[in-house]
Design a protein around this motif. Structure first.
Motif, PDB file in Angstrom:
ATOM      1  N   ALA A  66       0.840  -1.201   0.000  1.00 48.06           N
ATOM      2  CA  ALA A  66       0.000   0.000   0.000  1.00 48.06           C
ATOM      3  C   ALA A  66       0.867   1.240   0.000  1.00 48.06           C
ATOM      4  N   GLN A  67       0.409   2.266  -0.716  1.00 54.69           N
ATOM      5  CA  GLN A  67       1.092   3.550  -0.763  1.00 54.69           C
ATOM      6  C   GLN A  67       0.359   4.507   0.178  1.00 54.69           C
ATOM      7  N   VAL A  68       0.877   4.701   1.369  1.00 51.42           N
ATOM      8  CA  VAL A  68       0.214   5.549   2.356  1.00 51.42           C
ATOM      9  C   VAL A  68       0.543   7.008   2.080  1.00 51.42           C
ATOM     10  N   ALA A  69      -0.483   7.844   2.085  1.00 55.61           N
ATOM     11  CA  ALA A  69      -0.287   9.267   1.812  1.00 55.61           C
ATOM     12  C   ALA A  69       0.605   9.899   2.866  1.00 55.61           C
ATOM     13  N   ALA A  70       1.310  10.941   2.461  1.00 50.77           N
ATOM     14  CA  ALA A  70       2.245  11.596   3.371  1.00 50.77           C
ATOM     15  C   ALA A  70       1.511  12.363   4.470  1.00 50.77           C
ATOM     16  N   VAL A  71       0.294  12.828   4.172  1.00 53.91           N
ATOM     17  CA  VAL A  71      -0.463  13.613   5.136  1.00 53.91           C
ATOM     18  C   VAL A  71      -1.711  12.845   5.524  1.00 53.91           C
ATOM     19  N   GLY A  72      -1.982  12.753   6.823  1.00 58.12           N
ATOM     20  CA  GLY A  72      -3.184  12.103   7.292  1.00 58.12           C
ATOM     21  C   GLY A  72      -3.113  10.589   7.133  1.00 58.12           C
ATOM     22  N   ASP A  73      -4.299   9.975   7.203  1.00 60.40           N
ATOM     23  CA  ASP A  73      -4.377   8.520   7.150  1.00 60.40           C
ATOM     24  C   ASP A  73      -4.826   8.018   5.791  1.00 60.40           C
ATOM     25  N   GLY A  74      -4.899   8.880   4.808  1.00 57.33           N
ATOM     26  CA  GLY A  74      -5.396   8.464   3.507  1.00 57.33           C
ATOM     27  C   GLY A  74      -4.410   7.579   2.775  1.00 57.33           C
ATOM     28  N   VAL A  75      -4.892   7.033   1.660  1.00 61.50           N
ATOM     29  CA  VAL A  75      -4.064   6.170   0.831  1.00 61.50           C
ATOM     30  C   VAL A  75      -3.680   6.929  -0.418  1.00 61.50           C
ATOM     31  N   GLY A  76      -2.427   6.822  -0.822  1.00 67.50           N
ATOM     32  CA  GLY A  76      -1.944   7.515  -1.999  1.00 67.50           C
ATOM     33  C   GLY A  76      -2.507   6.937  -3.282  1.00 67.50           C
ATOM     34  N   ALA A  77      -1.932   7.330  -4.404  1.00 72.94           N
ATOM     35  CA  ALA A  77      -2.452   6.932  -5.712  1.00 72.94           C
ATOM     36  C   ALA A  77      -2.509   5.419  -5.862  1.00 72.94           C
ATOM     37  N   GLY A  78      -1.547   4.704  -5.301  1.00 71.96           N
ATOM     38  CA  GLY A  78      -1.589   3.257  -5.351  1.00 71.96           C
ATOM     39  C   GLY A  78      -0.953   2.707  -6.605  1.00 71.96           C
ATOM     40  N   LEU A  79      -0.388   1.506  -6.459  1.00 75.24           N
ATOM     41  CA  LEU A  79       0.287   0.864  -7.578  1.00 75.24           C
ATOM     42  C   LEU A  79      -0.685   0.158  -8.518  1.00 75.24           C
ATOM     43  N   LEU A  80      -1.911  -0.067  -8.065  1.00 74.33           N
ATOM     44  CA  LEU A  80      -2.857  -0.856  -8.862  1.00 74.33           C
ATOM     45  C   LEU A  80      -3.975  -0.021  -9.470  1.00 74.33           C
ATOM     46  N   VAL A  81      -3.917   1.300  -9.304  1.00 82.02           N
ATOM     47  CA  VAL A  81      -5.004   2.158  -9.780  1.00 82.02           C
ATOM     48  C   VAL A  81      -5.187   2.059 -11.293  1.00 82.02           C
ATOM     49  N   GLU A  82      -4.101   2.185 -12.032  1.00 80.12           N
ATOM     50  CA  GLU A  82      -4.221   2.150 -13.486  1.00 80.12           C
ATOM     51  C   GLU A  82      -4.675   0.777 -13.964  1.00 80.12           C
ATOM     52  N   MET A  83      -4.183  -0.279 -13.331  1.00 78.28           N
ATOM     53  CA  MET A  83      -4.607  -1.624 -13.687  1.00 78.28           C
ATOM     54  C   MET A  83      -6.123  -1.783 -13.479  1.00 78.28           C
ATOM     55  N   ALA A  84      -6.618  -1.260 -12.344  1.00 76.14           N
ATOM     56  CA  ALA A  84      -8.047  -1.334 -12.053  1.00 76.14           C
ATOM     57  C   ALA A  84      -8.856  -0.528 -13.062  1.00 76.14           C
ATOM     58  N   ASP A  85      -8.389   0.678 -13.397  1.00 73.75           N
ATOM     59  CA  ASP A  85      -9.108   1.526 -14.347  1.00 73.75           C
ATOM     60  C   ASP A  85      -9.196   0.888 -15.729  1.00 73.75           C
ATOM     61  N   ARG A  86      -8.100   0.291 -16.184  1.00 73.90           N
ATOM     62  CA  ARG A  86      -8.101  -0.326 -17.507  1.00 73.90           C
ATOM     63  C   ARG A  86      -9.029  -1.532 -17.555  1.00 73.90           C
ATOM     64  N   LEU A  87      -8.999  -2.344 -16.502  1.00 77.20           N
ATOM     65  CA  LEU A  87      -9.893  -3.497 -16.475  1.00 77.20           C
ATOM     66  C   LEU A  87     -11.339  -3.046 -16.418  1.00 77.20           C
ATOM     67  N   ARG A  88     -11.618  -2.007 -15.647  1.00 75.70           N
ATOM     68  CA  ARG A  88     -12.977  -1.493 -15.557  1.00 75.70           C
ATOM     69  C   ARG A  88     -13.472  -1.021 -16.922  1.00 75.70           C
ATOM     70  N   ARG A  89     -12.624  -0.308 -17.658  1.00 73.95           N
ATOM     71  CA  ARG A  89     -13.026   0.169 -18.980  1.00 73.95           C
ATOM     72  C   ARG A  89     -13.275  -1.005 -19.931  1.00 73.95           C
ATOM     73  N   ASP A  90     -12.421  -2.034 -19.852  1.00 72.00           N
ATOM     74  CA  ASP A  90     -12.621  -3.217 -20.695  1.00 72.00           C
ATOM     75  C   ASP A  90     -13.941  -3.901 -20.348  1.00 72.00           C
ATOM     76  N   CYS A  91     -14.259  -3.988 -19.060  1.00 70.25           N
ATOM     77  CA  CYS A  91     -15.510  -4.619 -18.641  1.00 70.25           C
ATOM     78  C   CYS A  91     -16.721  -3.811 -19.102  1.00 70.25           C
ATOM     79  N   VAL A  92     -16.616  -2.482 -19.028  1.00 63.20           N
ATOM     80  CA  VAL A  92     -17.700  -1.627 -19.514  1.00 63.20           C
ATOM     81  C   VAL A  92     -17.961  -1.900 -20.988  1.00 63.20           C
ATOM     82  N   HIS A  93     -16.894  -2.030 -21.756  1.00 62.51           N
ATOM     83  CA  HIS A  93     -17.040  -2.267 -23.186  1.00 62.51           C
ATOM     84  C   HIS A  93     -17.602  -3.654 -23.482  1.00 62.51           C
ATOM     85  N   LEU A  94     -17.130  -4.665 -22.772  1.00 62.81           N
ATOM     86  CA  LEU A  94     -17.494  -6.048 -23.094  1.00 62.81           C
ATOM     87  C   LEU A  94     -18.751  -6.533 -22.382  1.00 62.81           C
TER      88      LEU A  94
END
Length: 203
Positions: A66-94
């Motif tokens: 996990a990529q923990v944000a520098a401020v507060g307890d939030g989570v940063g951009a994350g290493l899997l965000v783009e992978m999730a977005d691309r799969l989501r777009r493929d699922c929307v299409h198919l």
């Protein structure tokens, strides 16, 4: 394992991949054979790593630190965000969301959506709440960070459709009321938390 048909996230995230999401969904389509059946597929026979929970299953797609944000307890951009977005777009299409299909929405305030949020699902607005229905199953792509924020995960949750998109067959009947109560009871008892590699007691 297998061809990487939704190879998002670049080379940096690829090393965290466990399975290819689209291949899992195509395996589900093949197993169901394009017809309604009350039979639950043999999840392990899909040929992908799976957390088999009987009536439902969780297919891990990727796990990363996990990529923990520098401020507060939030989570940063994350290493899997783009992978999730691309799969989501493929699922929307198919499977819904293009010119002649429409994806459905999974509410995060209650039901299965709330269970995912409480377990650490990353909610950043639509289209996170999308779900796709294949025959009698609902498929949810869940991008999560565990409670200790030590691990970022991506998984497909394949659950009975009544848990996430209930549609009454006979409104007002005792049989329908019983069916609804059973769906809610099973959904509320479901465990959405998983780990990889799975723990000895069922993942």
């Amino acid at each position: 394992m297998g061809a990487l048909t939704e190879a998002g996230g670049g080379a940096d995230s690829e090393r965290y991949r466990i399975s290819d999401g689209l291949s899992v969904l195509f395996a589900l389509q093949r197993a169901l054979g394009g017809r309604h059946s009350d039979r639950t597929p043999a999840w392990a026979e899909f040929g992908f790593p799976v957390i088999d929970r009987g009536k439902y299953a969780i297919f891990p797609l990727a796990v990363a630190p996990a990529q923990v944000a520098a401020v507060g307890d939030g989570v940063g951009a994350g290493l899997l965000v783009e992978m999730a977005d691309r799969l989501r777009r493929d699922c929307v299409h198919l499977f819904g969301g293009d010119f002649f299909h429409r994806e459905l929405e999974l509410a995060v305030e209650d039901g299965y959506g709330r269970k995912l949020v409480e377990a650490g699902a990353v909610v950043d607005g639509t289209p996170w709440e999308c779900l796709w229905c294949i025959e009698r199953f609902g498929v949810v792509l869940a991008h999560s960070v565990d409670r200790r924020q030590a691990q970022e995960t991506l998984a497909l949750h394949i659950v009975p459709k009544d848990w996430v998109h209930y549609r009454p067959f006979g409104p007002g009947t005792k049989r329908e009321a019983s069916r609804y109560r059973r769906a809610v009871r099973e959904r509320d008892a479901a465990d959405v938390v998983w780990s990889w590699p799975p723990r000895a007691a069922g993942g």
